[in-house]
Design a protein around this motif. Sequence first.
Motif, PDB file in Angstrom:
ATOM      1  N   THR A  50       0.885  -1.098   0.232  1.00  0.00           N
ATOM      2  CA  THR A  50      -0.082   0.042  -0.037  1.00  0.00           C
ATOM      3  C   THR A  50       0.733   1.394   0.049  1.00  0.00           C
ATOM      4  N   ASP A  51       2.064   1.284   0.772  1.00  0.00           N
ATOM      5  CA  ASP A  51       2.905   2.482   0.579  1.00  0.00           C
ATOM      6  C   ASP A  51       3.465   2.734  -0.797  1.00  0.00           C
ATOM      7  N   THR A  52       3.716   1.367  -1.673  1.00  0.00           N
ATOM      8  CA  THR A  52       4.035   1.664  -3.003  1.00  0.00           C
ATOM      9  C   THR A  52       2.965   2.365  -3.713  1.00  0.00           C
ATOM     10  N   TYR A  53       1.870   2.019  -3.674  1.00  0.00           N
ATOM     11  CA  TYR A  53       0.786   2.420  -4.348  1.00  0.00           C
ATOM     12  C   TYR A  53       0.381   3.920  -3.909  1.00  0.00           C
ATOM     13  N   ALA A  54       0.752   4.253  -2.541  1.00  0.00           N
ATOM     14  CA  ALA A  54       0.750   5.658  -2.216  1.00  0.00           C
ATOM     15  C   ALA A  54       1.586   6.571  -3.026  1.00  0.00           C
ATOM     16  N   SER A  55       2.764   5.883  -3.085  1.00  0.00           N
ATOM     17  CA  SER A  55       4.157   6.570  -3.800  1.00  0.00           C
ATOM     18  C   SER A  55       3.573   6.989  -5.351  1.00  0.00           C
ATOM     19  N   CYS A  56       3.147   5.885  -5.821  1.00  0.00           N
ATOM     20  CA  CYS A  56       2.617   5.957  -7.363  1.00  0.00           C
ATOM     21  C   CYS A  56       1.488   7.210  -7.320  1.00  0.00           C
ATOM     22  N   ARG A  57       0.545   7.246  -6.404  1.00  0.00           N
ATOM     23  CA  ARG A  57      -0.455   8.147  -6.314  1.00  0.00           C
ATOM     24  C   ARG A  57       0.145   9.660  -6.270  1.00  0.00           C
ATOM     25  N   ILE A  58       1.186   9.896  -5.393  1.00  0.00           N
ATOM     26  CA  ILE A  58       2.029  11.146  -5.567  1.00  0.00           C
ATOM     27  C   ILE A  58       2.558  11.545  -6.852  1.00  0.00           C
ATOM     28  N   GLY A  79       6.039  14.419 -17.965  1.00  0.00           N
ATOM     29  CA  GLY A  79       4.810  15.219 -17.845  1.00  0.00           C
ATOM     30  C   GLY A  79       4.757  15.977 -16.386  1.00  0.00           C
ATOM     31  N   ILE A  80       5.653  16.128 -15.734  1.00  0.00           N
ATOM     32  CA  ILE A  80       5.548  16.725 -14.370  1.00  0.00           C
ATOM     33  C   ILE A  80       5.047  18.097 -14.644  1.00  0.00           C
ATOM     34  N   ASN A  81       3.992  18.473 -13.795  1.00  0.00           N
ATOM     35  CA  ASN A  81       3.444  19.769 -14.079  1.00  0.00           C
ATOM     36  C   ASN A  81       2.908  20.411 -12.718  1.00  0.00           C
ATOM     37  N   LYS A  82       3.270  19.843 -11.747  1.00  0.00           N
ATOM     38  CA  LYS A  82       2.891  20.499 -10.151  1.00  0.00           C
ATOM     39  C   LYS A  82       4.199  19.955  -9.321  1.00  0.00           C
ATOM     40  N   THR A  83       4.358  21.166  -8.350  1.00  0.00           N
ATOM     41  CA  THR A  83       5.239  20.951  -7.422  1.00  0.00           C
ATOM     42  C   THR A  83       5.012  20.869  -5.897  1.00  0.00           C
ATOM     43  N   GLU A  84       3.554  20.671  -6.094  1.00  0.00           N
ATOM     44  CA  GLU A  84       2.636  20.775  -4.458  1.00  0.00           C
ATOM     45  C   GLU A  84       2.069  19.572  -4.211  1.00  0.00           C
ATOM     46  N   ILE A  85       2.318  18.745  -3.095  1.00  0.00           N
ATOM     47  CA  ILE A  85       1.530  17.367  -2.743  1.00  0.00           C
ATOM     48  C   ILE A  85       0.784  17.772  -1.569  1.00  0.00           C
ATOM     49  N   PRO A  86      -0.700  17.445  -1.963  1.00  0.00           N
ATOM     50  CA  PRO A  86      -1.588  17.596  -0.975  1.00  0.00           C
ATOM     51  C   PRO A  86      -1.559  16.905   0.161  1.00  0.00           C
ATOM     52  N   MET A  90       0.276  13.271   1.417  1.00  0.00           N
ATOM     53  CA  MET A  90       1.376  13.340   2.389  1.00  0.00           C
ATOM     54  C   MET A  90       1.242  12.455   3.621  1.00  0.00           C
ATOM     55  N   ARG A  91      -0.024  12.344   3.912  1.00  0.00           N
ATOM     56  CA  ARG A  91      -0.358  11.657   5.379  1.00  0.00           C
ATOM     57  C   ARG A  91      -0.513  10.201   5.158  1.00  0.00           C
ATOM     58  N   GLU A  92      -0.138   9.492   3.879  1.00  0.00           N
ATOM     59  CA  GLU A  92      -0.408   8.212   3.757  1.00  0.00           C
ATOM     60  C   GLU A  92       0.708   7.424   4.079  1.00  0.00           C
ATOM     61  N   MET A  93       1.938   8.095   4.160  1.00  0.00           N
ATOM     62  CA  MET A  93       3.191   7.393   4.503  1.00  0.00           C
ATOM     63  C   MET A  93       4.082   8.215   5.276  1.00  0.00           C
ATOM     64  N   ARG A  94       5.012   7.851   6.127  1.00  0.00           N
ATOM     65  CA  ARG A  94       6.121   8.446   6.635  1.00  0.00           C
ATOM     66  C   ARG A  94       6.831   9.148   6.034  1.00  0.00           C
ATOM     67  N   SER A  95       7.544   8.211   4.755  1.00  0.00           N
ATOM     68  CA  SER A  95       8.319   8.570   4.316  1.00  0.00           C
ATOM     69  C   SER A  95       8.410   9.570   3.112  1.00  0.00           C
ATOM     70  N   SER A  96       6.967  10.158   2.941  1.00  0.00           N
ATOM     71  CA  SER A  96       6.518  11.295   1.992  1.00  0.00           C
ATOM     72  C   SER A  96       7.597  12.234   2.072  1.00  0.00           C
ATOM     73  N   CYS A 110       8.882  23.265  -4.074  1.00  0.00           N
ATOM     74  CA  CYS A 110       8.049  22.455  -3.557  1.00  0.00           C
ATOM     75  C   CYS A 110       7.075  22.875  -2.503  1.00  0.00           C
ATOM     76  N   GLY A 111       5.902  22.171  -2.479  1.00  0.00           N
ATOM     77  CA  GLY A 111       4.978  22.435  -1.482  1.00  0.00           C
ATOM     78  C   GLY A 111       4.670  21.227  -0.550  1.00  0.00           C
ATOM     79  N   LEU A 112       4.678  21.038   0.675  1.00  0.00           N
ATOM     80  CA  LEU A 112       4.485  19.821   1.330  1.00  0.00           C
ATOM     81  C   LEU A 112       3.674  20.062   2.464  1.00  0.00           C
ATOM     82  N   SER A 113       3.107  19.001   2.920  1.00  0.00           N
ATOM     83  CA  SER A 113       2.772  19.124   4.681  1.00  0.00           C
ATOM     84  C   SER A 113       3.554  18.025   5.234  1.00  0.00           C
ATOM     85  N   PHE A 114       3.257  18.083   6.648  1.00  0.00           N
ATOM     86  CA  PHE A 114       3.901  16.921   7.545  1.00  0.00           C
ATOM     87  C   PHE A 114       3.504  15.737   7.306  1.00  0.00           C
TER      88      PHE A 114
END
Length: 419
Positions: A50-58, A79-86, A90-96, A110-114
């Motif tokens: 599930t952490d791998t899938y979370a990475s793919c969603r990011i 095709g990267i067109n964003k630099t912010e991760i909602p 971010m909260r799906e895994m600690r390593s984000s 970049c724009g991230l949350s904790f």
Amino acid sequence: MKSQRLIIEGGNALSGEIKVQGAKNSSLPIIAASLMCKGETVLKNCPCLTDTYASCRILTHLGCTCRFEGNTLTIKPDGINKTEIPDELMREMRSSIIYMGALLGRCGKCGLSFPGGCELGPRPIDMHLSAMKKMGAKVNDEYGTIECTAEHGLKGTKIILKYPSVGTTENIILAAVMAKGETIIMNAAREPEIMDLAAFLNKCGGKIKGAGNSTIVIEGVNELFGCTHYIMPDRIAAATYISAAASTNGEISIHGIDPALCDSFMCVFEQMGCNIYVYDGCIYVNAKKPLKSVGKIITLPHPGFPTDAQAIIMASLCKANGISIFEETIFENRYRHVDSLVKMGADIKVIGKAAIITGVKKIYGAKVSATDLRGGAAMAVAGLGAEGITEITDVEHIDRGYENIEKVLTSMGGKITRA
């Protein structure tokens, strides 16, 4: 959606052969690193977690395309067109948090949350932020969000870590690989997974020397190109299945693993009375003798005993004759599994950072919960060696780091089903 459960009928000695999965702690930073490359990256032996899938969603949110077929993950980041991760991603895994270095390195902002993930206690990101600032980034971390910019690109520098943090070391490597000039990391983390990240980036055109040592030198390059890379085997998954064999007095062989990766915990199983033989890409474990206590184990950064193996091995030590002691020095909340083991009949006392395990002859099945990833795996190990039925709830924690754990254990004679 109702949480799934694992139902285990204990008392069946494990016997058989398995191939260990790819390493979670290697695949996640490498997936993040792939967004810095031009062209296609193909990751083989990538675990379906599930952490791998979370990475793919990011990555998909950022504009990459990801395709998973079996254990092969193909990533196209052009095709990267964003630099912010909602926040919800971010909260799906600690390593984000490692996306900070990757996005700054490629996009200059970049724009991230904790980050989220298992609640193992504080995992401060001050070292991450300090390192990015030292490399020239402007950082604003107010109101739960992190905004980083490096208008003119990051610049190489010398960074001395106050603690050999794995995540911070990875983030600096990702930020530095395309920075201007040379970056030197001193007191770097030495885990094998960091060596795998460096090997991947070097295949892509990076210039990283010293990974696996306490000093890492990165010479920045102008661009990276995608490659095909084989994710290293998961040493903590190997420890889990060895501990399951010990808990059930079983006999198993684990293939697809470099035995040297397991040196930091293999001696503990040998002290417990397991006979272990290693040969090319394989570990054979015979745990048919009664288990013995092991004295004191202190969790430490690599090459010391890994904190990720603490709960897993504690579960099999519950029935070892004598007294064993763990001292947890990495995470302050890493004894959350103890209450469930005690509920199953284990004799464990926690005093500060220490857990004192007095072996008992039997433990018994009970309804318990997976409090976190490794604590959940510990419940599975204990349940296999217990008398009666163990029901584990909150299995989503286990699925973050183990690929079809019930199928792997069933293939070796364990009686475990998902409901």
